[in-house]
Design an enzyme around this catalytic site. Structure first.
Site, PDB file in Angstrom:
ATOM      1  N   ASP A  92     -15.661  -8.268  -3.067  1.00 41.34           N
ATOM      2  CA  ASP A  92     -15.585  -9.721  -2.885  1.00 41.34           C
ATOM      3  C   ASP A  92     -14.311 -10.293  -3.489  1.00 41.34           C
ATOM      4  O   ASP A  92     -14.198 -11.503  -3.667  1.00 41.34           O
ATOM      5  CB  ASP A  92     -16.799 -10.391  -3.555  1.00 41.34           C
ATOM      6  CG  ASP A  92     -18.122  -9.898  -2.985  1.00 41.34           C
ATOM      7  OD1 ASP A  92     -18.185  -9.730  -1.748  1.00 41.34           O
ATOM      8  OD2 ASP A  92     -19.063  -9.680  -3.757  1.00 41.34           O
ATOM      9  N   ASP A 128      -4.870  -2.939   6.200  1.00 35.73           N
ATOM     10  CA  ASP A 128      -5.164  -1.628   5.620  1.00 35.73           C
ATOM     11  C   ASP A 128      -4.447  -0.555   6.430  1.00 35.73           C
ATOM     12  O   ASP A 128      -4.409  -0.628   7.673  1.00 35.73           O
ATOM     13  CB  ASP A 128      -6.667  -1.339   5.624  1.00 35.73           C
ATOM     14  CG  ASP A 128      -7.357  -1.802   4.349  1.00 35.73           C
ATOM     15  OD1 ASP A 128      -6.649  -2.213   3.412  1.00 35.73           O
ATOM     16  OD2 ASP A 128      -8.603  -1.763   4.304  1.00 35.73           O
ATOM     17  N   SER A 186       4.890 -20.082  -1.559  1.00 32.09           N
ATOM     18  CA  SER A 186       4.834 -21.533  -1.399  1.00 32.09           C
ATOM     19  C   SER A 186       4.317 -22.175  -2.667  1.00 32.09           C
ATOM     20  O   SER A 186       3.757 -21.509  -3.539  1.00 32.09           O
ATOM     21  CB  SER A 186       3.911 -21.945  -0.234  1.00 32.09           C
ATOM     22  OG  SER A 186       4.267 -21.302   0.958  1.00 32.09           O
ATOM     23  N   GLU A 188       0.828  -1.206   0.000  1.00 29.12           N
ATOM     24  CA  GLU A 188       0.000   0.000   0.000  1.00 29.12           C
ATOM     25  C   GLU A 188       0.862   1.256   0.000  1.00 29.12           C
ATOM     26  O   GLU A 188       0.614   2.213  -0.748  1.00 29.12           O
ATOM     27  CB  GLU A 188      -0.911   0.010   1.228  1.00 29.12           C
ATOM     28  CG  GLU A 188      -2.134  -0.869   1.122  1.00 29.12           C
ATOM     29  CD  GLU A 188      -3.130  -0.585   2.236  1.00 29.12           C
ATOM     30  OE1 GLU A 188      -3.260   0.596   2.627  1.00 29.12           O
ATOM     31  OE2 GLU A 188      -3.768  -1.532   2.707  1.00 29.12           O
ATOM     32  N   ASP A 215      -6.090  -9.846   1.304  1.00 29.17           N
ATOM     33  CA  ASP A 215      -5.823  -8.459   1.680  1.00 29.17           C
ATOM     34  C   ASP A 215      -6.336  -8.237   3.101  1.00 29.17           C
ATOM     35  O   ASP A 215      -7.451  -7.766   3.325  1.00 29.17           O
ATOM     36  CB  ASP A 215      -6.513  -7.504   0.702  1.00 29.17           C
ATOM     37  CG  ASP A 215      -6.085  -6.057   0.918  1.00 29.17           C
ATOM     38  OD1 ASP A 215      -5.271  -5.808   1.835  1.00 29.17           O
ATOM     39  OD2 ASP A 215      -6.562  -5.182   0.174  1.00 29.17           O
TER      40      ASP A 215
END
Length: 820
Positions: free
Chosen positions: A522, A337, A262, A195, A334
């Site tokens: 979403d 924030d 991974s 961010e 995510d």
């Protein structure tokens, strides 16, 4: 003269004798902490005898009459082999490193105190289920039994590092294990860094359309336009200085691009040659000596489980039972924030909320510092999360005057039941049962790959923040914390997390690639960890009708770079086989030799070949030339090559070829010019570093895996005993992933990769295999400190069997714990 000579000889003999005695004393004290595996120990807090059978690779197989006793045995084994590692991780999450290392680690302690992870972990003890509380208490008792034994028998303080650093060890507690789970969450989180960087690049670029070039989205449907960061915060600094480049090896904060990765893939019986399900998993973390991973087998009431554990945490995080196999990959949800909080101009102890100004929640915290006066921090929290200083994550570069930054993060949930969910998975018998039991898992978010006898599946586990569709930045860069539409609105339902069960094609996999394409909010994430490895994986999986354990191993160790195969024809399109033959020893001749080698190369990043080094140096130099004039000093933040950026530029997607022109120069440079100049840059650097004989270069000389001791790795002389260095194949974008440091003077050192590899075959479960990158012991005088490292380097494995007799055969010792 003879008298002088005799006295000098005597003096030399005395000095040599003193040195020998000193070395002998040091060795004696250090070797006292070497665990004796073949013995009987009387311990408290144990209901019945426990056997710890160590097979010939020093993997402990723990047998007891109850699950509680087995977890006690695991705690004892972890403390035998990795006590220093466990205590350092605990001190890190507690913010108490400076008590041992002084001013060097104050910045780490400041961050950990502000995040408050240890206090949050302590609060979460009460929300664990009864089975987890019993396991945590038993595990802690096992660790403490080893600590008591060390004290009573004077076993060299438990680890040789304890003699070099005054690091008193407090008894272990259940909160310690829960705190280490949160510490892993920090090591696997990269959204806050992303961010801030996106905001800084947005401020630096004159043309906002170019933001999607240098920080491209993973391929898929397009994203609606976002506002410029400067429109949200007009006062934010446009060209602020970057933070310090040097990173302390003890820091748990990952640099950009190093927040975990991974591989995991599975095959259904219809795609398995032997008719049983298959699962391969290799989690990627930063390398260290010893490895973060520790192999173990637990014989629980529901049956045996075996796989990879992390010392300090009583869970097999990736492994198998007789009925179920499970593996993890970083999901890139995510879950962070950054909120810019506006201060009250009349009272800086207040910040703006949707309901007006409110006071910060504050608490003092004292950091004790070795050889220095303690410092007192005032910890501040807003409704959005803890307030962080501008020096952390470069937050100060995007924070306007009169504001502070706060971090929203799912790891900060005080009702975190992640460990309870992880323990429950070990007892699950089917894929569907494991998926259901994972609902309580909060953080760090993972893609959980599962196989039982008949079914394969993958489920994203972990809390996904629920965001308002009107969120200003969609969580892509820092947002105004006082606006209600920017704040989290709880979490998404677990049922909405991506889930794939029994696909028709019979193959499932994840390389940290984008797995769903949903519109915001979403979407799960805009940031994904891979756009390249997935292409090679898809080809390897679909090139066979059926797979075997060995074909899955072959894929884990595959060193072919899809990126090299796709980018070289683009950047070298106008350079191949052009021009006249150049005289020997000229730059033009070197360029022709390099291009000739690359033209016949298949993209295999083999440690013995010269082409991978030429390619890697070329592509690195090219990106640096492309971005330096537009981004200035900010270009140094891009230590890793972004393949999608190079592709956009050389395909001129949406006018991206404009990056090829150097703005400060009068002529207009073409992309061919930049490719040629970058190749010359690379060849000059190679010549200065490795010599001008290009055909003699070895990628492995540059791509050394650096398993370094976090504390002693830079100490003269000692570093030769504690560091493990290996020539390795693979690279940034290969399935055999070996992420390079990106930093001079060793930009291609392999610093991040598969510290654990496992392949589980349910047609014949005991033929399953696994390995870690170093050895089981954290004691550098132990033969088990690095005995698995050469197997790992060569792509070899050790048996992963639940056969008790096989474990006992040729074991290195059996430790019997007997109740007092």
């Amino acid at each position: 003269m003879s008298i002088v000579f005799r006295w000098l000889l005597r003096l030399a003999v005395v000095m040599i004798a003193m040195i020998v005695l000193a070395v002998g004393l040091v060795y004696y004290l250090a070797s006292r902490s070497l665990p004796e595996y073949d013995r009987t120990v009387n311990v408290a807090d144990l209901s019945a005898p426990v056997e710890i059978v160590r097979d010939n690779a020093n993997v402990p197989h723990v047998f007891g009459e109850s699950d509680r006793d087995v977890f006690f045995g695991l705690g004892y084994a972890h403390a035998q082999d990795r006590l220093w590692q466990m205590t350092m991780m605990r001190r890190t999450v507690q913010g108490r490193l400076s008590e041992v290392f002084g001013a060097r680690t104050v910045s780490i302690d400041r961050l950990m105190r502000r995040l408050d992870l240890y206090r949050l972990a302590s609060r979460s003890v009460g929300v664990q289920d009864e089975q987890t509380l019993e396991a945590l208490a038993a595990y802690a008792a096992g660790v403490n039994a080893r600590l008591l034994q060390i004290n009573e028998e004077a076993l060299g303080r438990g680890a040789p590092e304890m003699f070099l650093f005054n690091a008193p060890v407090a008894p272990w507690s259940p909160a310690d294990s829960l705190a280490l789970v949160k510490l892993m969450g920090l090591q696997l989180s990269g959204h806050v860094t992303a961010e801030v960087l996106r905001a800084r690049v947005s401020l630096a670029l004159e043309d906002q359309d170019r933001l999607s070039d240098i920080l491209p989205d993973a391929p898929g449907s397009g994203l609606a336009a976002l506002p410029e960061y400067s429109s949200l915060f007009p006062d934010a600094p446009r060209f602020a200085e970057t933070g310090p480049a040097a990173r302390d090896p003890l820091s748990p904060v990952p640099e950009r691009g190093f927040a975990g990765a991974s591989n995991a893939w599975s095959a259904a019986p219809t795609r398995s040659a032997a008719g049983g399900t298959l699962l391969a998993n290799d989690p990627h973390l930063g390398f260290s000596a010893p490895s973060i991973w520790y192999l173990a087998r637990l014989e629980l009431a529901d049956g045996g489980v075996i796989g990879g554990t992390i010392p300090g945490i009583p869970v097999v995080l990736t492994g198998r039972s007789a009925r179920l196999g499970w593996g993890l990959t970083t999901a890139y949800v995510d879950d962070q924030d950054v909120f810019i909080e506006r201060l009250n101009p009349d009272d800086p102890e207040q910040y703006l909320t949707p309901d007006g100004y409110k006071p910060f929640e504050t608490r003092p915290s004292i950091i004790e510092i070795k050889d220095a006066a303690p410092i007192t921090l005032t910890l501040r929290w807003t409704e959005n999360g803890p307030v962080l200083p501008g020096s952390q994550f470069n937050l100060g570069t995007v924070t306007p005057p009169g504001h502070v930054t706060a971090l929203g993060w799912t790891v900060l949930d005080p009702d975190d039941t992640s460990l309870s969910a992880a323990l429950a998975i070990m007892s699950a018998k089917t894929v569907q049962e494991a998926i259901a039991l994972s609902e309580g898992y909060i953080s760090p978010a993972q893609n959980l790959s599962l196989v039982d006898q008949d079914t394969i599946a993958m489920k994203t586990i972990g809390a996904v923040p629920k965001r308002d569709p009107q969120h200003q930045s969609q969580g892509r860069f820092p947002s105004q914390g006082w606006r209600a539409e920017n704040r989290w609105q709880g979490r998404m339902p677990y049922a909405s997390n991506p889930e794939f069960v029994a696909p028709r094609g019979g193959i499932l996999g994840n390389t940290n690639n984008k797995i769903v394409d949903r519109p915001f909010p979403d979407h799960v994430s805009f940031l994904w960890g891979d756009t390249q490895r997935i292409n090679r994986w898809q080809r390897l999986m679909q090139s066979r009708q059926v797979h075997t354990r060995d074909s899955f191993i072959e894929a884990q160790l595959d060193p072919v770079s899809f990126t090299a195969r796709s980018l070289l024809p683009l950047i070298g399109a106008d350079l191949w086989f052009t021009g006249q033959a150049a005289p020997e020893g000229t730059p033009e001749r070197q360029r022709q030799i390099a291009l000739g080698l690359l033209a016949n190369w298949n993209g295999e990043m083999n440690e013995h070949l010269p082409e991978p080094l030429i390619y890697a140096a070329w592509i690195r130099a090219l990106q640096k030339r492309l971005i330096s004039d537009e981004l200035g000093p900010l270009a140094d933040a891009f230590t890793q090559v972004e393949p999608l950026f190079i592709e956009r530029v050389y395909r001129d997607i949406d006018g991206a070829s404009v990056w090829c022109d150097v703005k400060q120069s009068a002529p207009k440079e073409s992309c061919t010019d930049m490719a040629r100049l970058a190749l010359d840059d690379a060849l000059v650097w190679i010549g200065e570093t490795y010599g001008t004989a290009l055909e003699s270069l070895r990628w492995g000389d540059a791509h050394q895996a650096t398993h370094d001791h976090q504390v002693l790795g830079d100490v003269p002389v000692l570093r030769y005993f504690v560091n493990i260095r290996q020539s390795t194949s693979g690279g940034d974008n290969t399935l055999q992933r070996g992420l390079t440091s990106g930093k001079d003077p060793t930009p291609f050192h392999n610093v991040h990769g598969a510290g654990y590899r496992g392949v589980y075959d349910f047609a014949d479960p005991d033929s399953s295999v696994f390995v870690i990158a170093t050895g089981q012991s954290g004691h550098f005088l132990s033969r088990h400190y690095d005995d698995l490292s050469q197997l790992w380097r060569r792509g070899e494995y050790i048996p992963m069997s639940l056969d008790q007799e096989l474990a006992r055969a040729a074991s290195v010792g059996v430790t019997t714990l007997v109740p007092k």
